[in-house]
Design a protein around this motif. Sequence first.
Motif, short mmCIF file in Angstrom:
data_model
loop_
_atom_site.label_atom_id
_atom_site.label_comp_id
_atom_site.label_asym_id
_atom_site.label_seq_id
_atom_site.Cartn_x
_atom_site.Cartn_y
_atom_site.Cartn_z
N LYS A 161 -1.07 -12.16 7.06
CA LYS A 161 -1.62 -11.35 5.97
C LYS A 161 -0.52 -10.52 5.35
CE LYS A 161 -6.32 -10.91 7.55
NZ LYS A 161 -7.45 -10.68 6.70
N ASP B 61 -3.43 -7.73 1.13
CA ASP B 61 -4.67 -8.24 1.73
C ASP B 61 -5.34 -7.16 2.58
OD1 ASP B 61 -4.11 -10.85 0.71
OD2 ASP B 61 -2.86 -11.27 2.46
N LYS C 32 -7.09 -4.25 0.54
CA LYS C 32 -8.44 -4.53 0.03
C LYS C 32 -9.49 -4.27 1.10
CE LYS C 32 -6.81 -7.92 -3.26
NZ LYS C 32 -6.51 -9.32 -3.47
N GLN C 33 -9.21 -4.69 2.34
CA GLN C 33 -10.15 -4.48 3.42
C GLN C 33 -10.20 -3.01 3.86
OE1 GLN C 33 -8.51 -8.07 5.64
NE2 GLN C 33 -10.61 -7.99 6.40
#
Length: 138
Positions: free
Chosen positions: A4, A8, A11-12
Amino acid sequence: MSEKKLADLSKQMAAIDIAMLSTHTKSGEIAGRPMSNNGEVDYDGTSYYFTYEDANTVGEIEADPKVSLAFMGQKGFSVAVEGKAKLSRDKAEMKEHWSKDLDKWFKDGIDTPDIVMIQVDATRVHYWDGEDGGEIKL
């Protein structure tokens, strides 16, 4: 194991409301406390939190700036950050990182007496997403 990118994870992490900030106490123990995570900010390896001058956190960071952050999300997603913290009392810097959500803790916004901003610059980011996991070195 997938690789990742920080974007990435960002966003989480936006869906996580609270981060645990851990510091080292004068006697060597680890002290943790919840801090509000601003989900409106894209995580780029630097986090900003606000506290009061008389909080133990401030003295602990002044004595040892090595800190960690822990984020727990949904469905087994979690992030552990190792980094260095620095303190700012500069109102212009605070304004750059202020969000209206903070008004519930600091009634006068950045003009609240004795407010301090904590900046955490990550050096390593570990993540777990279900059975997937990895590390990003910054």
